[in-house]
Motif scaffolding. Structure first.
Motif, PDB file in Angstrom:
ATOM      1  N   VAL A   1      22.212  41.356  69.497  1.00  0.00           N
ATOM      2  CA  VAL A   1      21.625  42.058  68.361  1.00  0.00           C
ATOM      3  C   VAL A   1      22.568  41.863  67.183  1.00  0.00           C
ATOM      4  O   VAL A   1      23.772  42.072  67.294  1.00  0.00           O
ATOM      5  CB  VAL A   1      21.462  43.564  68.650  1.00  0.00           C
ATOM      6  CG1 VAL A   1      20.809  44.261  67.469  1.00  0.00           C
ATOM      7  CG2 VAL A   1      20.615  43.768  69.885  1.00  0.00           C
ATOM      8  N   TRP A   2      22.002  41.454  66.066  1.00  0.00           N
ATOM      9  CA  TRP A   2      22.807  41.233  64.874  1.00  0.00           C
ATOM     10  C   TRP A   2      22.640  42.407  63.930  1.00  0.00           C
ATOM     11  O   TRP A   2      21.676  43.160  64.023  1.00  0.00           O
ATOM     12  CB  TRP A   2      22.365  39.947  64.174  1.00  0.00           C
ATOM     13  CG  TRP A   2      22.561  38.756  65.033  1.00  0.00           C
ATOM     14  CD1 TRP A   2      21.637  38.174  65.846  1.00  0.00           C
ATOM     15  CD2 TRP A   2      23.774  38.026  65.200  1.00  0.00           C
ATOM     16  NE1 TRP A   2      22.192  37.118  66.508  1.00  0.00           N
ATOM     17  CE2 TRP A   2      23.497  36.991  66.135  1.00  0.00           C
ATOM     18  CE3 TRP A   2      25.050  38.121  64.657  1.00  0.00           C
ATOM     19  CZ2 TRP A   2      24.477  36.079  66.525  1.00  0.00           C
ATOM     20  CZ3 TRP A   2      26.011  37.208  65.053  1.00  0.00           C
ATOM     21  CH2 TRP A   2      25.724  36.202  65.984  1.00  0.00           C
ATOM     22  N   PRO A   3      23.545  42.547  62.981  1.00  0.00           N
ATOM     23  CA  PRO A   3      23.325  43.585  61.979  1.00  0.00           C
ATOM     24  C   PRO A   3      22.056  43.282  61.189  1.00  0.00           C
ATOM     25  O   PRO A   3      21.567  42.148  61.194  1.00  0.00           O
ATOM     26  CB  PRO A   3      24.548  43.504  61.065  1.00  0.00           C
ATOM     27  CG  PRO A   3      25.494  42.613  61.718  1.00  0.00           C
ATOM     28  CD  PRO A   3      24.791  41.845  62.766  1.00  0.00           C
ATOM     29  N   GLN A   4      21.576  44.280  60.529  1.00  0.00           N
ATOM     30  CA  GLN A   4      20.344  44.143  59.773  1.00  0.00           C
ATOM     31  C   GLN A   4      20.733  43.763  58.355  1.00  0.00           C
ATOM     32  O   GLN A   4      21.306  44.559  57.629  1.00  0.00           O
ATOM     33  CB  GLN A   4      19.618  45.488  59.788  1.00  0.00           C
ATOM     34  CG  GLN A   4      18.138  45.388  59.929  1.00  0.00           C
ATOM     35  CD  GLN A   4      17.471  45.517  58.611  1.00  0.00           C
ATOM     36  OE1 GLN A   4      17.149  44.527  57.986  1.00  0.00           O
ATOM     37  NE2 GLN A   4      17.320  46.738  58.187  1.00  0.00           N
TER      38      GLN A   4
ATOM     39  N   ARG B   1      19.170  43.142  55.679  1.00  0.00           N
ATOM     40  CA  ARG B   1      18.485  43.666  54.497  1.00  0.00           C
ATOM     41  C   ARG B   1      19.026  45.012  54.066  1.00  0.00           C
ATOM     42  O   ARG B   1      18.634  45.552  53.048  1.00  0.00           O
ATOM     43  CB  ARG B   1      16.984  43.828  54.777  1.00  0.00           C
ATOM     44  CG  ARG B   1      16.263  42.523  54.980  1.00  0.00           C
ATOM     45  CD  ARG B   1      14.793  42.747  55.230  1.00  0.00           C
ATOM     46  NE  ARG B   1      14.564  43.424  56.476  1.00  0.00           N
ATOM     47  CZ  ARG B   1      13.393  43.932  56.826  1.00  0.00           C
ATOM     48  NH1 ARG B   1      12.357  43.838  56.032  1.00  0.00           N
ATOM     49  NH2 ARG B   1      13.253  44.544  57.986  1.00  0.00           N
TER      50      ARG B   1
ATOM     51  N   THR C   1      24.948  47.294  55.208  1.00  0.00           N
ATOM     52  CA  THR C   1      25.607  46.085  55.688  1.00  0.00           C
ATOM     53  C   THR C   1      26.323  45.409  54.527  1.00  0.00           C
ATOM     54  O   THR C   1      27.460  44.958  54.657  1.00  0.00           O
ATOM     55  CB  THR C   1      24.578  45.122  56.308  1.00  0.00           C
ATOM     56  OG1 THR C   1      23.735  45.855  57.168  1.00  0.00           O
ATOM     57  CG2 THR C   1      25.269  44.022  57.076  1.00  0.00           C
TER      58      THR C   1
ATOM     59  N   TRP D   1      29.793  47.340  64.705  1.00  0.00           N
ATOM     60  CA  TRP D   1      28.483  46.740  64.885  1.00  0.00           C
ATOM     61  C   TRP D   1      27.864  46.269  63.581  1.00  0.00           C
ATOM     62  O   TRP D   1      26.869  45.542  63.601  1.00  0.00           O
ATOM     63  CB  TRP D   1      27.538  47.728  65.578  1.00  0.00           C
ATOM     64  CG  TRP D   1      27.724  47.730  67.058  1.00  0.00           C
ATOM     65  CD1 TRP D   1      28.410  46.834  67.809  1.00  0.00           C
ATOM     66  CD2 TRP D   1      27.189  48.691  67.957  1.00  0.00           C
ATOM     67  NE1 TRP D   1      28.359  47.170  69.132  1.00  0.00           N
ATOM     68  CE2 TRP D   1      27.601  48.298  69.255  1.00  0.00           C
ATOM     69  CE3 TRP D   1      26.407  49.826  67.813  1.00  0.00           C
ATOM     70  CZ2 TRP D   1      27.262  49.017  70.380  1.00  0.00           C
ATOM     71  CZ3 TRP D   1      26.055  50.547  68.942  1.00  0.00           C
ATOM     72  CH2 TRP D   1      26.491  50.137  70.216  1.00  0.00           C
ATOM     73  N   THR D   2      28.416  46.692  62.450  1.00  0.00           N
ATOM     74  CA  THR D   2      27.915  46.157  61.185  1.00  0.00           C
ATOM     75  C   THR D   2      28.463  44.759  60.921  1.00  0.00           C
ATOM     76  O   THR D   2      28.069  44.111  59.963  1.00  0.00           O
ATOM     77  CB  THR D   2      28.316  47.054  60.008  1.00  0.00           C
ATOM     78  OG1 THR D   2      29.694  47.382  60.138  1.00  0.00           O
ATOM     79  CG2 THR D   2      27.504  48.327  60.006  1.00  0.00           C
TER      80      THR D   2
ATOM     81  N   PHE E   1      24.607  41.492  73.863  1.00  0.00           N
ATOM     82  CA  PHE E   1      23.223  41.982  73.825  1.00  0.00           C
ATOM     83  C   PHE E   1      22.439  41.357  72.683  1.00  0.00           C
ATOM     84  O   PHE E   1      21.316  41.747  72.420  1.00  0.00           O
ATOM     85  CB  PHE E   1      23.177  43.511  73.757  1.00  0.00           C
ATOM     86  CG  PHE E   1      24.164  44.151  72.837  1.00  0.00           C
ATOM     87  CD1 PHE E   1      23.922  44.244  71.488  1.00  0.00           C
ATOM     88  CD2 PHE E   1      25.341  44.691  73.337  1.00  0.00           C
ATOM     89  CE1 PHE E   1      24.830  44.849  70.649  1.00  0.00           C
ATOM     90  CE2 PHE E   1      26.252  45.312  72.504  1.00  0.00           C
ATOM     91  CZ  PHE E   1      26.006  45.385  71.155  1.00  0.00           C
TER      92      PHE E   1
END
Lengths: 977, 439
Positions: free
Chosen positions: B139-142, B144, B148, B129-130, B137
């Motif tokens: 949702v992207w990695p964060q 900041r 990551t 998920w990184t 769904f």
């Protein structure tokens, strides 16, 4: 919400509280509905002709049919594999599956009732909150009320009758009780001795009175380890007859407490805390001045303006001095005064606004002195009123446990019925009560667990839990409240009233007994008043009136005894803040609840001052041997800052042998050292180190603020001037057009009672992790209460600070999560998405408040996990590997938002109450919409005392604190402390 | 010497490490390290099945051995590959001796390092998920988050280190293919040699490619090591929140890499007969001096750490003093002793040339840097903002097993490298000897 719309709800539904509160009158009303009757008729054809069947059987059938017929939400099905997916639940009318129901009932502690509202989802109670209408609670709770819901589902509860250690059927048990009943009705009860816990229940009292009539030669005894007759002995000395004091802290300007812990424990403490908080908040009245003289640190002492750590004999000396000085108004000399003089001066100046509160563990003389001072001050019927004893069980010597022990010794006891309580465990050690019970030819114990007493009795009957029973209880001020079951009985069991009724031959079930009691009281008005009483949970106007006292004759205490030689030989017994007297030992939430001062969990310790410990050569964790009168116990010691010298405090309730899986073999048992003659303070105890150590588990290891800005204290008078720094951030601010949730915690009102911690655990399915995990530092409480000591180590100031998630505007945790599992909501919440979390735990690293918890194991499946039944279905149960934290009870916010949307209105201030806010007895926690200038939380934030924790990190927390107001110092003479 | 004789003697000598029979010492070492690999596999399985709770981590010490070991391994990998890349670019004579195994060590260290961030996750099977893939769904990695960035850093590191090692290895793989005695060996080496024909064109591309990769390694190594440091420096933990932390990690990482190179060089010299023709005293001299110089720089960096903390706010002062004299003081002073004081022995040329001394000093430096990582991560976390949260962290057996298991994995990979691939660069050695002979 109008009554016109036919949305299936009745027009008399009352709405208040976090979810659509429909206070149900009773399960019976539900059961009486046409649909359920029809269903019941189909299931149980014999019930279709009610005149051929008696009421009890019908109610049994109806409860069964309720369970089958809809409250559990599943359809009954003949197929062996359970309910098919497509079958609709058979609806009880006015009940939508998934919408919780709220019942009002009463729970008991030390014989006195506290009103609660129990929220149940589809027949399964999951949360207990205070009943705002009940005078003993006013909506607040303590930890025991919150934790009762877990006890309901305790897998270690007793489920079958036992006799001689073997399981028996209920038929056998009923046969035995019937046989007993016949036997003793024939010989007027000779040889029958009955031991009960003192309980202020009108129904029970009525049945006991009936039994005394029917069985005149039976003997009745009342025992509970924490209630004894000193209070009544003391009031009898001063007023001529036993009375109970009921305080009114709203009126008190100067308060002196002698031991006890009126704000934190004991009769009415929730109400007293609420009143005290309200008085501190009242703008038109000066701040009350609280002096507290006590041996072991208590919540009242932590709250006091001036606290004295005194061993018991010095408390007595202080009381005597104050009484003398209050009576003989000597003009204050110019020289610096003794503390007693200052206190007496303050009390005299306060006059009818003065109040002296003795703890029930103080000697009768001390308590009498306190009451005499109250009389002298004219405080009677102003700050305190004396009422006829609320617990009517006889408290004279002939009904005490000592008398029963003597009777057994004489051999006159043929049959001993112990209806509730656990005397084999909690009787004073010198009676050796377990052996005595063994000598009785026929004994029966009615209890919730198969505990120590059940094991030595011949017969054991499972008792019903309070949440499954009918009954009634009087509160600390005499107000009566009804108790109704909020669930079908999970286990076939009896209540004490059932056994008593069988003994006297009164037919009917719990419901019938309670109705019979109130029919007698109300007569004609019964039909009108009964439904209201059930719905409200409290019978209005039933508070005990002030007793008419004869013209007060100044009572003088007998001359003081010879001074006891100084020595570390006094042991003081106190109830445990987590397990009370031991009855809650198997409750995982309470075992894991850090005690307010020591933050110890899963065990207890003997508390002493550091001087005492160093003189004995002991450090925290060392085990010492305590010997008195030939009895010896071993206990680990704990050096307690602020403890009185020359005394050791032992908390009761641990060291149990048969409490169930969570409670057995934890801590040490202090009861064996207790003496029936000197119940509360034991002199002449020999203490010796024995070289061993015990690993004591606690959740907080550092107790000072280390010079940091954590708890702010402001002087009582004068403006608060804190520098306002410019707030800069590189990132743009969030903009909130709608609601913006915020919370304010008033540190001046917070007592550190832990009710919010257990409430949060109950509401949010926070797992219990067990002693090993807590020892490693992995307790899961979303809301913790930090306790800091400041000042002199021997007489420190104690500050409590609840720390929930701060829901920072510039949340450091949001920035570092690699997978976007923690994000900012449109209403200002810092949201945690369990499904997205991969468990890097870097958010926990970046949280300066350390409020994030991690599921290191699958705690919800690993013992000592709470049973599935107690989980709140509105909150996710987390799996291992994910981080969790306080969510500002987002599920409650959602429920309120949905309700408001359906009705087309904004959410009202106070409509959303977080679990912690709802539980707090002093209303220290305020939650609401900070975008609304009329909301309570907005006013709190505008208060000059408002500040943010760790403000210079610029996290901009939404949870703010109101600084504590410094103690007022001693007297108006000689000013500062 | 004539060209052909040079060639023959060099290639003959280079065959020594690839002798068919390797002796009992090697076998014993391999068995021991394979056992440790099995322990590693077991403890990882236990971790995935039971949960992170088998470790000693708690709140606030959510990271203990896991991230410390990760940073340590990455430092080793960075140090080795950075050093090797610099030698390639400078065409320094030292590269013939150590580049091959240094690059190999770097690769193995990255592989060992990658175990920790993967398995320290609460739900390690969701590590992907990184990676920014278009999920249903949405949702992207964060982006900041330094974690990551670190995900990309590890991937980059793995790719670049592999490339540096592989590109340098190509000519030697071709040699091994040509000299292979069994058809299996010929096929395996052949497929990895990618059809190397030793033509001038191939050589020209090779040299260019090798230098390009080496040029890429240098900034990447600095950036990667800094990214690892950012995981700590970005947070607001007083002890970690320092701009100088990436520099600290780079310098001490380089030192640990050099220590590993010294250790491996001395070990090879001590165990393989004849290798001291290729890793001679001059090379050891140089490695020793470099390690000594790096230790002095590290000393400066450590002093800077204390000075900058003392000059910062009271929270930083309290944090650094706790690291120096508090519960975890042993870690700090152990790090100083082993990574600063111990390499001072390398002032003596006898120490520099001695194999046992090289092994001990190399081990000491590596251990010292490990203690330094623990001191920063564990010791540094002990004093943060709210005193009510201060407590102790102690590692448990599974954490030790994971740590030692990763060392076992590293050793196993290195022993297999020694067995199947040349530990010195045959082509470079021939090149240099030829040049010496003809000059």
């Amino acid at each position: 919400m109008t009554g016109e719309e036919d949305d299936g709800r009745p027009s008399d539904v009352t709405g208040s509280g976090p979810c659509e509160t429909r206070l149900w009158r009773s399960l019976e009303e539900l059961a009486g509905s046409e649909e359920v009757r029809r269903f019941g008729g189909a299931e149980f054809p014999e019930a279709a002709t009610p005149e051929t069947i008696d009421r009890r059987a019908l109610l049994n059938l109806m409860t069964a049919s309720l369970a089958l017929g809809g409250l559990t939400g599943c359809a009954v099905n003949r197929q062996p594999w359970g309910a098919p997916l497509l079958a609709q639940p058979r609806l009880a009318p006015q009940h939508t599956p998934g919408v919780p129901l709220i019942f009002a009932t009463s729970l008991e502690l030390d014989g006195l009732g506290r009103g609660v509202l129990v929220r149940s989802h589809d027949g399964r109670p999951v949360k207990i909150d205070g009943n705002p209408l009940h005078p003993a609670s006013l909506g607040g709770t303590d930890v025991f009320m919150q934790a009762e819901v877990l006890s309901l589902y305790d897998p270690d509860r007793s489920t079958v009758p036992m006799a001689g250690g073997m399981r028996r059927s209920w038929d056998d048990a009923s046969l035995y009780v019937t046989q007993l009943s016949h036997q003793f009705q024939a010989n007027a009860g000779r040889g029958l001795h009955i031991l009960l816990e003192p309980c202020a229940s009108p129904t029970r009292d009525r049945l006991i009175a009936l039994a005394r009539q029917t069985l005149p030669e039976a003997r009745w005894y009342f025992h509970a380890p924490l209630t004894d007759g000193n209070t009544h002995v003391a009031t009898a000395r001063v007023f001529g007859r036993p009375l109970d004091p009921v305080l009114d802290l709203m009126q008190a300007d100067v308060i002196l407490t002698l031991g006890g812990d009126p704000l934190g424990a004991g009769a009415g403490h929730i109400r007293y805390a609420a009143d005290y908080a309200q008085r501190r908040h009242a703008r038109d009245r000066p701040l009350p001045r609280l002096y507290s003289a006590e041996t072991s640190p208590s919540l009242t002492g932590a709250r006091a303006d001036h606290r004295l750590a005194l061993p018991p004999r010095e408390i007595e000396a202080l009381a005597r001095q104050v009484l003398d000085l209050v009576r003989n108004a000597a003009p204050p000399p110019a020289a610096p005064q003794s503390l007693a003089a200052i206190i007496a001066g303050d009390l005299r100046r306060a006059g009818a606004g003065g109040l002296v509160v003795p703890g029930r563990e103080q000697a009768a003389d001390v308590q009498a002195i306190a009451h005499a001072i109250n009389v002298e001050l004219g405080a009677v019927n102003r700050t305190v009123r004396y009422v006829e004893p609320i617990i009517q069980a006889s408290t004279d010597q002939s009904s005490s446990l000592l008398a029963l022990a003597e009777a057994i010794g004489r051999g006159v006891v043929d049959t001993l019925l112990i209806l509730g309580g656990n005397p084999a465990y909690d009787a004073p050690g010198d009676l050796e009560f377990a052996d005595l019970i063994g000598r009785v030819p026929s004994s029966l114990h009615l209890s919730y667990y198969f505990d120590e007493t059940s094991r030595v009795c011949r017969w054991h009957l499972p008792a019903r839990h309070a949440l499954e029973s009918w009954g009634d209880l009087r509160a600390f001020d005499g107000t009566a409240g009804l108790r109704q079951p909020v669930t079908v009985p999970l286990v076939e069991a009896m209540t004490a009233e059932d056994v008593l009724a069988q003994l006297v031959g009164e037919a009917g079930d719990g419901h019938a007994h309670v109705q019979a009691t109130w029919r007698e009281v109300w007569g004609e008005e019964f039909d009108a008043r009964w439904p209201t009483a059930l719905e409200d949970g409290v019978i209005a106007g039933s508070a005990a009136p002030a007793a008419s006292l004869a013209a007060p004759v100044g009572w003088s205490p007998p001359p003081a005894g010879p001074p006891v030689a100084a020595g570390y030989s006094m042991v003081v017994f106190a109830p445990d803040p987590s397990v009370w007297d031991g009855r809650f030992a198997n409750n995982g939430w309470l075992q894991e609840l850090p005690k307010p001062f020591t933050k110890q969990v899963w065990g207890n310790a003997a508390l002493m001052a550091s001087d005492t410990a160093s003189a004995l050569g002991l450090a925290t964790g060392d085990i010492a041997t305590f010997t008195h009168g030939g009895r010896t116990i071993e206990a680990p010691i704990w050096i307690m800052p602020g403890h009185a010298p020359d005394a050791v405090t032992m908390t009761l309730g641990y060291g149990r042998r048969a409490a169930g899986r969570q409670g057995s073999q934890r801590g040490f048992d202090a009861y064996p050292l207790r003496s029936s003659r000197e119940l509360w303070a034991l002199a002449g105890v020999t203490i010796a180190a024995n070289g061993r150590r015990d690993a004591l588990i606690s959740t907080q290891h550092h107790h000072g603020m280390e010079g940091r800005d954590i708890v702010r204290v402001v002087p009582a008078t004068g403006p608060v001037n804190w520098p306002v720094e410019p707030r800069r951030s590189m990132y743009p601010d969030y903009v909130y057009d709608g609601n913006a949730w915020g919370m304010s915690i008033d540190l001046d009102l917070c007592l550190g009672c832990n009710a919010c911690v257990v409430a949060c655990q109950a509401e949010n399915n926070v797992p219990i992790v067990g002693p090993d995990e807590v020892a490693q530092g992995r307790e899961m409480h979303w809301l913790r209460i930090d306790r800091y000591f400041a000042g002199v180590p021997d007489a420190p100031e104690t500050y409590f600070q609840p720390v929930p998630c701060m829901h920072c505007e510039k949340a450091p945790c949001e920035v570092v999560c690699p997978v976007n599992a923690t994000v900012h909501s449109s209403e200002g919440l810092n949201e945690m998405t369990y499904n997205r979390c991969v468990g890097t735990r870097t958010c926990s690293n970046n949280c300066p408040y350390k409020v994030r918890r991690f599921n290191w194991f699958n705690y919800n499946q690993k013992p000592p996990a709470a049973p599935d039944a107690v989980q709140n279905p509105e909150v996710t149960v987390r799996w291992r590997g994910v981080v969790e934290k306080c969510t500002y009870c987002v599920h409650r916010i959602s429920t309120a938002r949905i309700a408001a949307k359906m009705e087309g209105r904004p959410i009202r201030d106070g409509e959303v109450m977080t679990a912690c806010q709802q539980a707090c007895p002093t209303r220290a926690i305020v939650f609401g919409n900070i975008n609304d200038p009329d909301s309570a939380v907005y006013r709190c934030r505008e208060n000059p005392r408002s500040y943010e924790l760790l403000k210079d990190l610029n996290t901009r927390p939404r949870t703010t604190y109101l600084a504590r107001i410094a103690g007022l110092g001693r007297g108006s003479v000689g000013g500062t402390r | 010497m004539t060209d052909s004789r040079v060639e023959r003697s060099a290639t003959e000598a280079a065959r020594i490490p690839l002798s068919p029979r390797y002796g009992r010492g090697w076998l014993a070492a391999l068995i021991a390290s394979v056992l440790m690999v099995l322990v590693l596999a077991y403890v990882i399985a236990e971790l995935v099945v039971a949960g992170i709770g088998i470790w000693g981590t708690n709140i606030p010490f959510v990271w203990g051995f896991d991230l410390s070991n990760y940073v340590w391994w990455i430092g080793l990998a960075n140090g080795c590959s950075l050093f090797a890349a610099i030698l390639v670019l400078r065409r320094h004579s030292l590269r013939t001796a150590i580049n091959r195994f240094a690059e190999g060590l770097a690769l193995f260290a990255v592989i060992c390092a990658a175990i920790f961030p993967l398995f320290h996750l609460g739900r390690p099977w969701l590590f992907y998920w990184t990676f920014p893939y278009p999920a249903t769904f949405q949702v992207w990695p964060q982006f900041r988050s330094p974690l990551t960035w670190d995900f990309w850093a590890i991937i980059t590191h793995l790719i670049v280190t592999t490339m540096l090692w592989y590109v340098g290895l190509l000519p030697d793989l071709a040699t091994l293919r040509d000299r292979a005695r069994t058809p299996v060996a010929r096929r395996v080496f052949g497929s990895f040699a990618l059809g190397w024909r030793s033509s001038v064109r191939h050589w020209a591309f090779h040299q260019r490619a090798y230098r390009l990769v080496a040029i890429a390694v240098i900034p990447l190594a600095l950036v990667i090591q800094s990214t690892v440091a950012f995981e700590f420096a970005i947070t607001l933990v007083p002890s970690w929140h320092e701009t100088r932390l990436p520099l600290h990690y780079v310098v001490s990482g380089l030192e640990s890499g050099l220590g590993l190179i010294l250790l491996a060089a001395a070990a090879l010299r001590g165990s393989l007969r004849g290798i001291d023709r290729f890793i001679d005293d001059e090379d050891m001299n140089l490695i020793g001096k470099l390690l000594l110089a790096n230790a002095l720089v590290a000393c400066l960096v450590y002093a800077g750490e204390v000075a900058s903390a003392l000059l910062a706010g009271p929270l930083m002062v309290e944090a650094i003093l706790n690291r120096l004299v508090g519960h975890y003081a042993g870690l700090y002073w152990g790090a100083i002793a082993l990574s600063v004081l111990l390499p001072q022995a390398l002032w003596s040329s006898r120490m520099r040339r001695s194999n046992p001394a090289g092994i001990l000093i190399g081990l000491g430096v590596i251990a010292g840097i490990w203690l330094d990582r623990l001191s920063i991560i564990v010791g540094g976390m002990q004093r943060d903002y709210l005193p009510s949260t201060w407590r102790i962290y102690a590692p448990t057996q599974p954490e030790w097993a994971l740590f030692l298991g990763s060392i076992g994995l590293f050793a196993a990979m290195f022993l297999l490298l020694m067995r199947f691939l040349p530990v010195v660069s045959m082509s470079e050695t021939r090149h240099d000897e030829y040049r010496e002979a003809s000059s």
